[in-house]
Write a protein that holds these residues in place. Structure first.
Motif, PDB file in Angstrom:
ATOM      1  N   ARG A   1       3.962   5.592  -5.708  1.00 26.34           N
ATOM      2  CA  ARG A   1       3.865   5.623  -7.180  1.00 26.34           C
ATOM      3  C   ARG A   1       2.819   6.644  -7.635  1.00 26.34           C
ATOM      4  NH1 ARG A   1       4.752  -0.459  -7.419  1.00 26.34           N
ATOM      5  NH2 ARG A   1       6.833  -0.580  -8.348  1.00 26.34           N
ATOM      6  N   LYS A   2       1.702   6.670  -6.942  1.00 29.11           N
ATOM      7  CA  LYS A   2       0.616   7.587  -7.300  1.00 29.11           C
ATOM      8  C   LYS A   2       1.055   9.046  -7.129  1.00 29.11           C
ATOM      9  CE  LYS A   2      -2.813   8.316  -4.542  1.00 29.11           C
ATOM     10  NZ  LYS A   2      -3.900   8.099  -3.620  1.00 29.11           N
ATOM     11  N   ARG A   3       1.804   9.315  -6.062  1.00 26.60           N
ATOM     12  CA  ARG A   3       2.225  10.680  -5.752  1.00 26.60           C
ATOM     13  C   ARG A   3       3.519  11.084  -6.463  1.00 26.60           C
ATOM     14  NH1 ARG A   3       4.238  11.514  -1.460  1.00 26.60           N
ATOM     15  NH2 ARG A   3       4.529   9.471  -0.579  1.00 26.60           N
ATOM     16  N   PHE A   4       4.198  10.120  -7.059  1.00 24.39           N
ATOM     17  CA  PHE A   4       5.513  10.360  -7.646  1.00 24.39           C
ATOM     18  C   PHE A   4       5.491  11.563  -8.580  1.00 24.39           C
ATOM     19  CE2 PHE A   4       8.943   9.150 -10.730  1.00 24.39           C
ATOM     20  CZ  PHE A   4       9.984   9.363  -9.868  1.00 24.39           C
ATOM     21  N   LEU A   5       6.476  12.394  -8.458  1.00 24.90           N
ATOM     22  CA  LEU A   5       6.695  13.628  -9.210  1.00 24.90           C
ATOM     23  C   LEU A   5       5.757  14.755  -8.805  1.00 24.90           C
ATOM     24  CD1 LEU A   5       7.590  12.402 -12.801  1.00 24.90           C
ATOM     25  CD2 LEU A   5       9.129  13.017 -10.954  1.00 24.90           C
ATOM     26  N   SER A   6       4.463  14.520  -8.737  1.00 20.89           N
ATOM     27  CA  SER A   6       3.547  15.636  -8.461  1.00 20.89           C
ATOM     28  C   SER A   6       3.477  15.996  -6.976  1.00 20.89           C
ATOM     29  CB  SER A   6       2.152  15.322  -8.977  1.00 20.89           C
ATOM     30  OG  SER A   6       1.598  14.215  -8.292  1.00 20.89           O
TER      31      SER A   6
ATOM     32  N   TYR B   1      17.442  17.987  -3.396  1.00 24.03           N
ATOM     33  CA  TYR B   1      18.773  18.039  -2.795  1.00 24.03           C
ATOM     34  C   TYR B   1      19.397  16.656  -2.629  1.00 24.03           C
ATOM     35  CZ  TYR B   1      16.835  22.587  -1.790  1.00 24.03           C
ATOM     36  OH  TYR B   1      16.232  23.813  -1.919  1.00 24.03           O
ATOM     37  N   ALA B   2      18.762  15.656  -3.198  1.00 26.96           N
ATOM     38  CA  ALA B   2      19.259  14.276  -3.106  1.00 26.96           C
ATOM     39  C   ALA B   2      19.086  13.576  -4.459  1.00 26.96           C
ATOM     40  CB  ALA B   2      18.513  13.526  -2.001  1.00 26.96           C
ATOM     41  N   PRO B   3      19.747  14.071  -5.503  1.00 26.34           N
ATOM     42  CA  PRO B   3      19.504  13.527  -6.844  1.00 26.34           C
ATOM     43  C   PRO B   3      19.870  12.053  -6.999  1.00 26.34           C
ATOM     44  CG  PRO B   3      21.346  15.080  -6.871  1.00 26.34           C
ATOM     45  CD  PRO B   3      20.714  15.157  -5.517  1.00 26.34           C
ATOM     46  N   VAL B   4      20.902  11.594  -6.324  1.00 24.19           N
ATOM     47  CA  VAL B   4      21.284  10.181  -6.430  1.00 24.19           C
ATOM     48  C   VAL B   4      20.188   9.307  -5.827  1.00 24.19           C
ATOM     49  CG1 VAL B   4      22.956   8.429  -5.704  1.00 24.19           C
ATOM     50  CG2 VAL B   4      23.755  10.669  -6.488  1.00 24.19           C
ATOM     51  N   GLY B   5      19.736   9.653  -4.635  1.00 21.91           N
ATOM     52  CA  GLY B   5      18.655   8.904  -3.997  1.00 21.91           C
ATOM     53  C   GLY B   5      17.363   8.985  -4.790  1.00 21.91           C
ATOM     54  N   PHE B   6      17.108  10.145  -5.386  1.00 23.07           N
ATOM     55  CA  PHE B   6      15.888  10.293  -6.182  1.00 23.07           C
ATOM     56  C   PHE B   6      15.926   9.365  -7.393  1.00 23.07           C
ATOM     57  CE2 PHE B   6      13.100  12.455  -9.252  1.00 23.07           C
ATOM     58  CZ  PHE B   6      11.938  12.462  -8.512  1.00 23.07           C
ATOM     59  N   ARG B   7      17.090   9.213  -8.002  1.00 20.40           N
ATOM     60  CA  ARG B   7      17.212   8.272  -9.126  1.00 20.40           C
ATOM     61  C   ARG B   7      16.960   6.842  -8.661  1.00 20.40           C
ATOM     62  NH1 ARG B   7      21.246  11.841 -10.652  1.00 20.40           N
ATOM     63  NH2 ARG B   7      22.923  10.578  -9.795  1.00 20.40           N
ATOM     64  N   GLU B   8      17.474   6.500  -7.463  1.00 25.17           N
ATOM     65  CA  GLU B   8      17.229   5.158  -6.918  1.00 25.17           C
ATOM     66  C   GLU B   8      15.733   4.933  -6.699  1.00 25.17           C
ATOM     67  OE1 GLU B   8      20.080   3.579  -3.800  1.00 25.17           O
ATOM     68  OE2 GLU B   8      20.589   5.717  -3.770  1.00 25.17           O
ATOM     69  N   LEU B   9      15.075   5.893  -6.077  1.00 22.42           N
ATOM     70  CA  LEU B   9      13.636   5.785  -5.831  1.00 22.42           C
ATOM     71  C   LEU B   9      12.869   5.745  -7.152  1.00 22.42           C
ATOM     72  CD1 LEU B   9      11.206   5.774  -3.882  1.00 22.42           C
ATOM     73  CD2 LEU B   9      11.294   8.296  -3.955  1.00 22.42           C
ATOM     74  N   SER B  10      13.265   6.575  -8.091  1.00 19.66           N
ATOM     75  CA  SER B  10      12.599   6.616  -9.402  1.00 19.66           C
ATOM     76  C   SER B  10      12.648   5.268 -10.095  1.00 19.66           C
ATOM     77  CB  SER B  10      13.258   7.666 -10.300  1.00 19.66           C
ATOM     78  OG  SER B  10      13.107   8.944  -9.759  1.00 19.66           O
ATOM     79  N   ALA B  11      13.791   4.582 -10.007  1.00 17.19           N
ATOM     80  CA  ALA B  11      13.919   3.265 -10.645  1.00 17.19           C
ATOM     81  C   ALA B  11      12.897   2.289 -10.066  1.00 17.19           C
ATOM     82  CB  ALA B  11      15.334   2.725 -10.487  1.00 17.19           C
ATOM     83  N   LEU B  12      12.703   2.336  -8.756  1.00 18.05           N
ATOM     84  CA  LEU B  12      11.723   1.447  -8.132  1.00 18.05           C
ATOM     85  C   LEU B  12      10.301   1.827  -8.537  1.00 18.05           C
ATOM     86  CD1 LEU B  12      10.915  -0.818  -6.147  1.00 18.05           C
ATOM     87  CD2 LEU B  12      10.892   0.929  -4.358  1.00 18.05           C
ATOM     88  N   LEU B  13      10.008   3.101  -8.494  1.00 18.44           N
ATOM     89  CA  LEU B  13       8.635   3.540  -8.747  1.00 18.44           C
ATOM     90  C   LEU B  13       8.226   3.437 -10.216  1.00 18.44           C
ATOM     91  CD1 LEU B  13       8.456   6.649  -6.400  1.00 18.44           C
ATOM     92  CD2 LEU B  13       7.717   4.303  -5.937  1.00 18.44           C
ATOM     93  N   THR B  14       9.171   3.628 -11.122  1.00 19.02           N
ATOM     94  CA  THR B  14       8.808   3.604 -12.540  1.00 19.02           C
ATOM     95  C   THR B  14       9.140   2.282 -13.243  1.00 19.02           C
ATOM     96  OG1 THR B  14      10.915   4.604 -13.221  1.00 19.02           O
ATOM     97  CG2 THR B  14       9.068   6.103 -12.756  1.00 19.02           C
TER      98      THR B  14
ATOM     99  N   PRO C   1       0.813  -1.225   0.000  1.00 16.13           N
ATOM    100  CA  PRO C   1       0.000   0.000   0.000  1.00 16.13           C
ATOM    101  C   PRO C   1       0.850   1.281   0.000  1.00 16.13           C
ATOM    102  CG  PRO C   1      -0.837  -1.547   1.635  1.00 16.13           C
ATOM    103  CD  PRO C   1       0.473  -2.091   1.136  1.00 16.13           C
ATOM    104  N   VAL C   2       1.944   1.253   0.731  1.00 23.10           N
ATOM    105  CA  VAL C   2       2.811   2.431   0.798  1.00 23.10           C
ATOM    106  C   VAL C   2       3.501   2.636  -0.544  1.00 23.10           C
ATOM    107  CG1 VAL C   2       4.841   3.444   1.931  1.00 23.10           C
ATOM    108  CG2 VAL C   2       3.100   2.261   3.293  1.00 23.10           C
TER     109      VAL C   2
END
Length: 162
Positions: free
Chosen positions: A132-137, A145-158, A126-127
């Motif tokens: 995924r629903k909230r991603f980007l917006s 301020y955390a572009p490396v971590g954001f790329r890691e999270l993005s890979a999982l979500l997308t 559920p989390v």
């Protein structure tokens, strides 16, 4: 140190390294800042702010046992945040506690893989779906301020991979 309140530390943690404080006093106050962050989050700075200060403190130059202690604390904090979000999901609304801790850890320069794998567990579905629903917006603005971590999270979500 227990007598230092959350509101008193909130102001300090907000400005440390920017307008007040140095590494020495931050290291001294860090255990109390972390304690309040978990035990009294309504009177604490967001995890993104608190953990983001670790980078400014140069925490990766600290003794290995101190670094491991911080990582273990963040592991436990993430699990508590995830549990809080899942409990809210049972009530019909999902919080953003786990994302906040993830973003803070990323701001501290921690690799997110272990927490992203945890989010991939069926029990955390559920989390993950809400992220995924909230991603980007609606994601935390601190990800900027955390572009490396954001790329890691993005890979999982997308792409579905941690």
């Amino acid at each position: 140190m227990r007598q230092i309140t959350g509101p008193a530390l909130w102001r300090y943690a907000s400005g440390v390294f920017l307008t007040i404080g140095d590494q020495r006093d931050f290291r001294y106050l860090l255990p109390r800042i972390l304690d309040i962050s978990v035990s009294d989050p309504g009177n604490a700075n967001d995890p993104e702010v608190v953990l983001g200060k670790l980078s400014l403190a140069g925490w990766r130059t600290w003794a290995q046992n101190e670094q491991r202690a911080i990582e273990a604390f963040v592991d436990a904090w993430f699990e508590q945040a995830l549990a809080n979000d899942l409990a809210e999901a049972d009530e019909g609304e999902i919080g953003t506690d786990a994302e906040s801790v993830l973003c803070g850890a990323a701001r501290a320069g921690m690799p997110l893989e272990r927490w992203l794998l945890r989010l991939s567990d069926r029990g955390a579905a559920p989390v993950l779906a809400d992220m995924r629903k909230r991603f980007l917006s609606e994601a935390s603005g601190f990800w900027e301020y955390a572009p490396v971590g954001f790329r890691e999270l993005s890979a999982l979500l997308t792409q579905g991979r941690a």
